[in-house]
Design a protein around this motif. Structure first.
Motif, short mmCIF file in Angstrom:
data_model
loop_
_atom_site.label_atom_id
_atom_site.label_comp_id
_atom_site.label_asym_id
_atom_site.label_seq_id
_atom_site.Cartn_x
_atom_site.Cartn_y
_atom_site.Cartn_z
N CYS A 146 0.87 -1.18 0.00
CA CYS A 146 0.00 0.00 0.00
C CYS A 146 0.90 1.23 0.00
CB CYS A 146 -0.93 0.01 1.22
SG CYS A 146 -1.96 1.49 1.34
N ILE A 147 0.71 2.10 -0.98
CA ILE A 147 1.53 3.30 -1.11
C ILE A 147 0.63 4.53 -1.11
CG2 ILE A 147 3.04 4.60 -2.67
CD1 ILE A 147 4.28 1.98 -3.52
N LYS A 148 1.04 5.53 -0.35
CA LYS A 148 0.30 6.79 -0.28
C LYS A 148 1.18 7.91 -0.83
CE LYS A 148 -1.09 10.14 3.21
NZ LYS A 148 -1.43 10.36 4.63
N LEU A 149 0.66 8.62 -1.83
CA LEU A 149 1.40 9.72 -2.44
C LEU A 149 0.79 11.05 -2.03
CD1 LEU A 149 1.51 7.25 -4.67
CD2 LEU A 149 2.57 9.01 -6.07
N LYS A 150 1.64 11.95 -1.57
CA LYS A 150 1.23 13.34 -1.38
C LYS A 150 1.16 13.99 -2.75
CE LYS A 150 1.54 13.89 3.27
NZ LYS A 150 0.52 14.51 4.12
N ILE A 151 0.01 14.60 -3.08
CA ILE A 151 -0.12 15.27 -4.37
C ILE A 151 -0.62 16.69 -4.17
CG2 ILE A 151 -0.59 13.08 -5.56
CD1 ILE A 151 -3.54 13.98 -5.73
N GLY A 152 -0.59 17.47 -5.24
CA GLY A 152 -1.15 18.81 -5.18
C GLY A 152 -0.15 19.93 -5.20
N ALA A 153 1.14 19.62 -5.22
CA ALA A 153 2.14 20.68 -5.19
C ALA A 153 2.90 20.80 -6.50
CB ALA A 153 3.12 20.46 -4.04
N ILE A 154 3.09 19.68 -7.20
CA ILE A 154 3.77 19.76 -8.49
C ILE A 154 2.71 19.68 -9.59
CG2 ILE A 154 5.91 18.78 -7.57
CD1 ILE A 154 5.21 16.13 -8.93
N ASP A 155 3.12 19.74 -10.83
CA ASP A 155 2.20 19.72 -11.96
C ASP A 155 1.30 18.48 -11.91
OD1 ASP A 155 1.37 20.56 -14.74
OD2 ASP A 155 2.21 18.58 -15.15
N PHE A 156 -0.01 18.71 -12.06
CA PHE A 156 -0.98 17.62 -11.92
C PHE A 156 -0.75 16.53 -12.96
CE2 PHE A 156 -5.43 15.94 -12.54
CZ PHE A 156 -5.49 15.27 -11.33
N GLN A 157 -0.42 16.90 -14.17
CA GLN A 157 -0.17 15.90 -15.21
C GLN A 157 1.03 15.03 -14.84
OE1 GLN A 157 -2.16 15.14 -17.94
NE2 GLN A 157 -0.80 13.34 -17.91
N THR A 158 2.05 15.64 -14.24
CA THR A 158 3.22 14.87 -13.80
C THR A 158 2.81 13.85 -12.74
OG1 THR A 158 4.69 16.74 -14.27
CG2 THR A 158 5.53 15.04 -12.79
N GLU A 159 1.91 14.27 -11.83
CA GLU A 159 1.42 13.35 -10.81
C GLU A 159 0.63 12.20 -11.43
OE1 GLU A 159 1.20 16.60 -7.16
OE2 GLU A 159 -0.58 16.28 -8.41
N LEU A 160 -0.19 12.53 -12.43
CA LEU A 160 -0.93 11.48 -13.13
C LEU A 160 0.02 10.51 -13.83
CD1 LEU A 160 -3.85 13.52 -14.76
CD2 LEU A 160 -3.99 12.04 -12.76
N ASP A 161 1.07 11.04 -14.41
CA ASP A 161 2.05 10.20 -15.09
C ASP A 161 2.75 9.24 -14.11
OD1 ASP A 161 1.44 11.40 -17.49
OD2 ASP A 161 3.16 12.76 -17.47
N LEU A 162 3.00 9.73 -12.88
CA LEU A 162 3.60 8.86 -11.87
C LEU A 162 2.66 7.71 -11.52
CD1 LEU A 162 5.13 11.53 -9.44
CD2 LEU A 162 6.42 9.75 -10.62
N LEU A 163 1.38 8.02 -11.36
CA LEU A 163 0.39 6.98 -11.05
C LEU A 163 0.27 6.00 -12.22
CD1 LEU A 163 -2.30 9.29 -9.43
CD2 LEU A 163 -0.87 7.62 -8.23
N LYS A 164 0.28 6.54 -13.43
CA LYS A 164 0.20 5.69 -14.62
C LYS A 164 1.40 4.75 -14.68
CE LYS A 164 -0.21 5.92 -19.67
NZ LYS A 164 -0.29 6.83 -20.84
N SER A 165 2.57 5.27 -14.34
CA SER A 165 3.78 4.46 -14.35
C SER A 165 3.69 3.31 -13.36
CB SER A 165 5.00 5.34 -14.03
OG SER A 165 6.17 4.56 -13.92
N ILE A 166 3.18 3.60 -12.16
CA ILE A 166 3.02 2.53 -11.16
C ILE A 166 2.05 1.47 -11.68
CG2 ILE A 166 2.26 1.97 -8.82
CD1 ILE A 166 2.98 4.86 -8.04
N ARG A 167 0.92 1.93 -12.23
CA ARG A 167 -0.11 1.00 -12.69
C ARG A 167 0.35 0.19 -13.91
NH1 ARG A 167 -1.88 -0.20 -8.77
NH2 ARG A 167 -3.67 0.67 -7.66
N SER A 168 1.32 0.70 -14.66
CA SER A 168 1.82 -0.05 -15.80
C SER A 168 2.62 -1.28 -15.36
CB SER A 168 2.68 0.84 -16.70
OG SER A 168 3.90 1.18 -16.05
N HIS A 169 3.08 -1.24 -14.09
CA HIS A 169 3.85 -2.36 -13.55
C HIS A 169 3.11 -3.16 -12.48
CE1 HIS A 169 7.05 0.36 -15.13
NE2 HIS A 169 7.61 -0.78 -15.49
N PHE A 170 2.18 -2.50 -11.81
CA PHE A 170 1.49 -3.16 -10.68
C PHE A 170 0.00 -2.89 -10.77
CE2 PHE A 170 5.76 -1.99 -9.28
CZ PHE A 170 6.24 -3.20 -8.79
N SER A 171 -0.80 -3.94 -10.73
CA SER A 171 -2.26 -3.80 -10.75
C SER A 171 -2.76 -3.37 -9.38
CB SER A 171 -2.90 -5.13 -11.13
OG SER A 171 -2.75 -6.06 -10.05
#
Length: 345
Positions: A146-171
């Motif tokens: 279980c991973i919790k990410l703090k979001i809301g301070a950097i570019d929103f699209q960059t945050e979405l890309d980070l989440l997408k990257s995790i999901r590309s490797h882990f369901s």
């Protein structure tokens, strides 16, 4: 005769930790120490500047008053300090510690015996994309599911890309993802952002908009494609009837309890009852206390037998924490009885 004193301690972060409210480098905390008949009880009043309702000019004055009136006993002190939840929590800890045979063992259990563990989330602090990716990789390698990410301070699209990257490797079955916006979204944009976040099968989002916007939060919880957990929204709500009213009005999917911010064990238990009555689930997290406060929260949390991953992995953040038996291993918090407490400031 019972005597109480307090001592301030400044915790230093190993590395600056970013949230949507800014970057944290140090964290002040206060220890209350009760002595009676050769025994000692220690509690932590971990008021959080800029967040706690008891971040007020007379905080240390109130702490001094509590020490001077320690003879009144816990119940009276708690009733007199309703608007100072972190002092309430420190007093609860100190009195329990004073009563029990083993130092810092407030709730004896299989957890404190080292026979069971508490699942926790791995916390990812805000920072550059590279820094956040590095943390994510590290937490997964350390065995967190279980991973919790703090979001809301950097570019929103960059945050979405980070989440997408995790999901590309882990369901979602492999890794549970939670995000915490700390109120960073405006009410006008929140629903659209939640829709975009929901593409990545997230478990939940904490406090998408700032607290105090009850009608807007209620609308969001009613229409959200992503489960919402209230966090800061609970701060400063003391009356039991007001707690019920808030939860019945907003109807969140979850609430998150930080004992330092909501009045310790008693405050937390009253929120849990209100949540249970409203069929709302919950979990417990720390609020950057030292290991003294984290230990108390962990022991109490274990007694609740809530099997969700808890937010109790903050003990390793500081260079000058109190040495304790608390250890994080394979995404779980455990109590290693071979390690001794060293409360020697």
């Amino acid at each position: 005769m019972m005597i109480a004193t307090y001592q301030k301690h400044t915790l230093n972060f190993k590395q600056a930790s970013g949230t949507s409210r800014g970057v944290l480098k140090t964290k002040d905390t206060w220890f209350i120490i009760i002595a009676s008949e050769g025994k000692k009880g220690v509690g932590e009043c971990g008021m959080f500047r800029g967040l706690s309702v008891d971040d007020r000019p007379d905080f240390e004055q109130k702490l001094q008053w509590a020490c001077q009136n320690i003879h009144l006993g816990l119940d009276i002190l708690l009733s007199e300090l309703v608007e100072l939840p972190s002092i309430q929590f420190g007093l609860e800890m100190a009195f329990l510690d004073l009563e029990n045979k083993t130092a810092f063992e407030l709730f004896p259990s299989r957890f404190t015996k080292g026979e069971d563990t508490i699942p926790i989330n791995g916390l990812i602090w805000m920072g550059s994309e590279a820094f956040m990716r590095e943390q994510i990789t590290s937490k997964i390698e350390e065995g967190f599911t279980c991973i919790k990410l703090k979001i809301g301070a950097i570019d929103f699209q960059t945050e979405l890309d980070l989440l997408k990257s995790i999901r590309s490797h882990f369901s979602a079955a492999d890794i549970e993802l939670r995000v915490d916006a700390n109120g960073a979204f405006s009410p006008d944009e929140a629903l659209e952002k939640l829709k975009r976040l929901s593409d990545y099968q997230l478990h939940s989002i904490e406090q998408p908009i700032k607290q105090g916007q009850v009608e807007e939060m209620a609308r969001l919880c009613e229409t959200t494609p992503l489960d919402i957990a209230l966090d800061e929204e609970l701060i400063g709500v003391f009356d039991v009837a007001d707690k019920y009213d808030l939860l019945q009005t907003i109807k969140p999917q979850y609430i998150i309890l930080k004992p330092t911010l909501v009045g310790g064990f008693q405050g937390g238990n009253s929120w849990i009852k209100a949540a249970n009555d409203g069929k709302i689930d919950y979990w417990i997290t720390s609020a950057l206390e030292s290991n003294v406060g984290l230990n108390a929260i962990a022991q109490w949390t274990y007694t609740l037998q809530n099997d969700r991953p808890q937010g109790l992995g903050t003990g390793g953040l500081f260079t000058n924490n109190i040495d304790s038996p608390l250890e994080v291993k394979n995404g779980n918090l455990q109590y290693n009885n071979k390690t001794n407490w060293n409360f020697n400031l």
